[in-house]
Design a protein around this motif. Structure first.
Motif, PDB file in Angstrom:
ATOM      1  N   LEU A  54      17.361  66.574  -0.579  1.00  0.00           N
ATOM      2  CA  LEU A  54      18.003  67.074   0.641  1.00  0.00           C
ATOM      3  C   LEU A  54      19.477  67.385   0.401  1.00  0.00           C
ATOM      4  O   LEU A  54      20.245  66.518  -0.005  1.00  0.00           O
ATOM      5  N   LEU A  55      19.839  68.613   0.656  1.00  0.00           N
ATOM      6  CA  LEU A  55      21.234  69.010   0.523  1.00  0.00           C
ATOM      7  C   LEU A  55      21.779  69.255   1.930  1.00  0.00           C
ATOM      8  O   LEU A  55      21.290  70.110   2.663  1.00  0.00           O
ATOM      9  N   LEU A  56      22.804  68.470   2.280  1.00  0.00           N
ATOM     10  CA  LEU A  56      23.392  68.552   3.623  1.00  0.00           C
ATOM     11  C   LEU A  56      24.806  69.121   3.528  1.00  0.00           C
ATOM     12  O   LEU A  56      25.639  68.608   2.783  1.00  0.00           O
ATOM     13  N   GLY A  57      25.068  70.181   4.287  1.00  0.00           N
ATOM     14  CA  GLY A  57      26.428  70.725   4.361  1.00  0.00           C
ATOM     15  C   GLY A  57      27.095  70.181   5.604  1.00  0.00           C
ATOM     16  O   GLY A  57      26.565  70.337   6.702  1.00  0.00           O
ATOM     17  N   PHE A  58      28.242  69.513   5.436  1.00  0.00           N
ATOM     18  CA  PHE A  58      28.940  68.962   6.608  1.00  0.00           C
ATOM     19  C   PHE A  58      30.348  69.516   6.704  1.00  0.00           C
ATOM     20  O   PHE A  58      31.149  69.383   5.785  1.00  0.00           O
ATOM     21  N   SER A  59      30.647  70.156   7.836  1.00  0.00           N
ATOM     22  CA  SER A  59      31.995  70.662   8.066  1.00  0.00           C
ATOM     23  C   SER A  59      32.730  69.734   9.026  1.00  0.00           C
ATOM     24  O   SER A  59      32.407  69.673  10.216  1.00  0.00           O
ATOM     25  N   GLN A  60      33.707  69.017   8.474  1.00  0.00           N
ATOM     26  CA  GLN A  60      34.540  68.133   9.296  1.00  0.00           C
ATOM     27  C   GLN A  60      35.706  68.956   9.828  1.00  0.00           C
ATOM     28  O   GLN A  60      36.196  69.853   9.144  1.00  0.00           O
ATOM     29  N   LEU A  61      36.152  68.662  11.062  1.00  0.00           N
ATOM     30  CA  LEU A  61      37.164  69.543  11.660  1.00  0.00           C
ATOM     31  C   LEU A  61      38.585  69.284  11.168  1.00  0.00           C
ATOM     32  O   LEU A  61      39.445  70.155  11.256  1.00  0.00           O
ATOM     33  N   GLY A  62      38.868  68.075  10.664  1.00  0.00           N
ATOM     34  CA  GLY A  62      40.227  67.805  10.212  1.00  0.00           C
ATOM     35  C   GLY A  62      40.426  66.339   9.878  1.00  0.00           C
ATOM     36  O   GLY A  62      39.452  65.638   9.570  1.00  0.00           O
ATOM     37  N   SER A  63      41.677  65.887   9.899  1.00  0.00           N
ATOM     38  CA  SER A  63      41.967  64.469   9.641  1.00  0.00           C
ATOM     39  C   SER A  63      43.084  63.991  10.560  1.00  0.00           C
ATOM     40  O   SER A  63      44.033  63.348  10.143  1.00  0.00           O
ATOM     41  N   GLU A  64      42.973  64.363  11.854  1.00  0.00           N
ATOM     42  CA  GLU A  64      44.060  64.118  12.795  1.00  0.00           C
ATOM     43  C   GLU A  64      44.227  62.660  13.236  1.00  0.00           C
ATOM     44  O   GLU A  64      45.254  62.323  13.803  1.00  0.00           O
ATOM     45  N   SER A  65      43.211  61.822  13.003  1.00  0.00           N
ATOM     46  CA  SER A  65      43.282  60.474  13.579  1.00  0.00           C
ATOM     47  C   SER A  65      42.536  59.461  12.725  1.00  0.00           C
ATOM     48  O   SER A  65      41.742  59.824  11.856  1.00  0.00           O
ATOM     49  N   ALA A  66      42.781  58.177  13.026  1.00  0.00           N
ATOM     50  CA  ALA A  66      42.051  57.096  12.341  1.00  0.00           C
ATOM     51  C   ALA A  66      40.556  57.263  12.622  1.00  0.00           C
ATOM     52  O   ALA A  66      39.713  57.011  11.768  1.00  0.00           O
ATOM     53  N   TRP A  67      40.228  57.714  13.839  1.00  0.00           N
ATOM     54  CA  TRP A  67      38.834  57.962  14.210  1.00  0.00           C
ATOM     55  C   TRP A  67      38.212  58.966  13.246  1.00  0.00           C
ATOM     56  O   TRP A  67      37.151  58.737  12.687  1.00  0.00           O
ATOM     57  N   ARG A  68      38.901  60.073  13.048  1.00  0.00           N
ATOM     58  CA  ARG A  68      38.358  61.173  12.234  1.00  0.00           C
ATOM     59  C   ARG A  68      38.204  60.741  10.776  1.00  0.00           C
ATOM     60  O   ARG A  68      37.201  61.029  10.130  1.00  0.00           O
ATOM     61  N   GLN A  93      41.868  71.305  11.017  1.00  0.00           N
ATOM     62  CA  GLN A  93      42.096  71.655  12.433  1.00  0.00           C
ATOM     63  C   GLN A  93      42.014  73.162  12.729  1.00  0.00           C
ATOM     64  O   GLN A  93      42.532  73.606  13.735  1.00  0.00           O
ATOM     65  N   LYS A  94      41.360  73.939  11.876  1.00  0.00           N
ATOM     66  CA  LYS A  94      41.282  75.385  12.148  1.00  0.00           C
ATOM     67  C   LYS A  94      39.832  75.829  12.300  1.00  0.00           C
ATOM     68  O   LYS A  94      39.017  75.666  11.391  1.00  0.00           O
ATOM     69  N   GLN A  95      39.533  76.458  13.450  1.00  0.00           N
ATOM     70  CA  GLN A  95      38.163  76.913  13.695  1.00  0.00           C
ATOM     71  C   GLN A  95      37.711  77.929  12.652  1.00  0.00           C
ATOM     72  O   GLN A  95      36.570  77.892  12.202  1.00  0.00           O
ATOM     73  N   GLU A  96      38.640  78.844  12.252  1.00  0.00           N
ATOM     74  CA  GLU A  96      38.215  79.854  11.271  1.00  0.00           C
ATOM     75  C   GLU A  96      37.804  79.218   9.941  1.00  0.00           C
ATOM     76  O   GLU A  96      36.899  79.716   9.267  1.00  0.00           O
ATOM     77  N   ASN A  97      38.437  78.111   9.575  1.00  0.00           N
ATOM     78  CA  ASN A  97      38.025  77.408   8.349  1.00  0.00           C
ATOM     79  C   ASN A  97      36.626  76.825   8.504  1.00  0.00           C
ATOM     80  O   ASN A  97      35.832  76.796   7.564  1.00  0.00           O
ATOM     81  N   GLN A  98      36.324  76.346   9.712  1.00  0.00           N
ATOM     82  CA  GLN A  98      34.984  75.776   9.949  1.00  0.00           C
ATOM     83  C   GLN A  98      33.922  76.871   9.871  1.00  0.00           C
ATOM     84  O   GLN A  98      32.865  76.676   9.270  1.00  0.00           O
ATOM     85  N   ILE A  99      34.221  78.022  10.470  1.00  0.00           N
ATOM     86  CA  ILE A  99      33.257  79.128  10.446  1.00  0.00           C
ATOM     87  C   ILE A  99      33.004  79.564   9.001  1.00  0.00           C
ATOM     88  O   ILE A  99      31.866  79.756   8.576  1.00  0.00           O
ATOM     89  N   ALA A 100      34.087  79.650   8.213  1.00  0.00           N
ATOM     90  CA  ALA A 100      33.945  80.040   6.802  1.00  0.00           C
ATOM     91  C   ALA A 100      33.112  79.009   6.042  1.00  0.00           C
ATOM     92  O   ALA A 100      32.265  79.364   5.209  1.00  0.00           O
TER      93      ALA A 100
END
Ligand code: GYE
Length: 345
Positions: A54-68, A93-100
């Protein structure tokens, strides 16, 4: 004769010893072979699990907080534990990076895509592309708002509306305890148009609406960042000063940023101003124990196991639950928190 007998005994004795030695040697060889084979076979199985299954691609949105950061760490750890190969991309934190990143996962033909969308809108095209490629998509933590339905399989994340309700319910109890007939609230919200921002606000507003003592005098956007939380608070203090009775902040980072400003302005957080936060990371819990935060609603980043289990089911063509909320609680100055387990984020 005596000597001859003794010699025979000695020879028999040494033969028996040699025999026992041989048995021991044989046992040792067998054990080594068996152990070698078992660990070797085990290794091969794990490699197969990791490499091909199983190959899983995960796009994390950023590293803004301890939660993230805790969430990313948990996903990496659980992928390893479940023997799932992980392609992890951080969008800063950039949507265009997530889409890419999602497009790269599609081109790479991963088995399953998971991602934490920074905001709710703007995903229609890329999600249609994933659907056309036959790749199931798991939403982690936050939701999307698309024109077409059925572009994602499920959402694994907290019930942010309920978190807002819990925050407001605490404030109602606190207002009773203080015997106040009016409380002026300032709200520092998370990233505009993100699910936690929208729902933490809605749950809070819907609940305080029922209590005429409570009034939100200003709502500002702190983007879930500590620096922004501080800046928002500085401005709020300049404008409203001692009128502020309550700060409702959508995450711990912004709360911690705001506290510094409150203290610098000469107020005591937790006493002069009621402080309510969300997340429950270790740093904020420690500050709550010092009495500078009054209540923190928990939001757990430990979603990794559920994500991995769901990815496996999707790969096997099984159906999955559309909405999975983890159990959450709150921590406050109404409780004894001396035995609270380390938070892990
Ligand atoms: O509360 C905040 C983070 O989406 C639940 O995002 C998450 C929120 C969390 O940056 O600290």
């Amino acid at each position: 004769m005596k000597n001859g007998k003794n010699n025979m005994h000695r020879r028999e004795g040494s033969r028996r010893r040699t025999g026992r030695l041989r048995v021991l040697l044989l046992l040792a060889v067998c054990t080594t072979l068996l152990v070698g084979c078992l660990s070797g076979c085990g290794e091969k199985e794990t490699m197969a699990d990791k490499g091909a299954e199983l190959l899983l691609g995960f796009s994390q949105l950023g590293s803004e907080s301890a939660w993230r950061i805790g969430n990313t760490r948990d996903i990496e750890k659980k992928a390893e534990e479940y023997g799932i190969s992980l392609m992890l991309e951080n969008a800063n934190q950039k949507q265009e990076n997530q889409i890419a990143a999602l497009r790269r996962f599609i081109a790479y033909k991963v088995d399953v895509i998971a991602f934490s969308p920074i905001v709710e809108e703007g995903w229609d095209n890329v999600l249609k592309e994933a659907k056309e490629a036959g790749i199931p998509v798991i939403l982690v933590d936050r939701d999307v708002n698309t024109k077409e339905s059925g572009l994602t399989t499920c959402l694994i994340g907290a019930d942010f509306y309920k978190e807002g309700v819990m925050a407001a319910e605490y404030l109602i109890r606190k207002t009773n305890a203080l015997g106040k007939d009016h409380m002026k609230i300032v709200e520092i919200t998370g990233t505009e148009d993100s699910t936690p921002m929208r729902q933490r606000q809605a749950g809070f507003m819907d609940t305080i609406k029922q209590d005429s003592r409570l009034e939100v005098i200003k709502s500002v956007n702190g983007d879930f960042l500590k620096s922004q939380g501080a800046e928002c608070m500085r401005e709020l203090l300049k404008t409203y000063g001692s009128d502020i009775d309550v700060v409702y902040s959508h995450n711990d980072e912004m709360t911690l940023g705001a506290l510094t400003e409150i203290e610098q302005a000469g107020y005591q957080p937790g006493k002069d101003i009621v402080i309510i936060s969300i997340d429950g990371g270790q740093d904020a819990i420690d500050v709550l124990k010092e009495g500078k935060i009054n209540c923190i609603v928990e939001c757990t980043p430990m979603l990794g196991s559920t994500v991995m289990e769901t990815a496996k089911k999707l790969k096997n063509g099984e159906t999955v639950d559309q909405l999975i909320h983890p159990e959450e609680r709150y921590f406050s100055d109404e409780q004894d928190l001396s035995n609270l387990e380390p938070r892990g984020y």
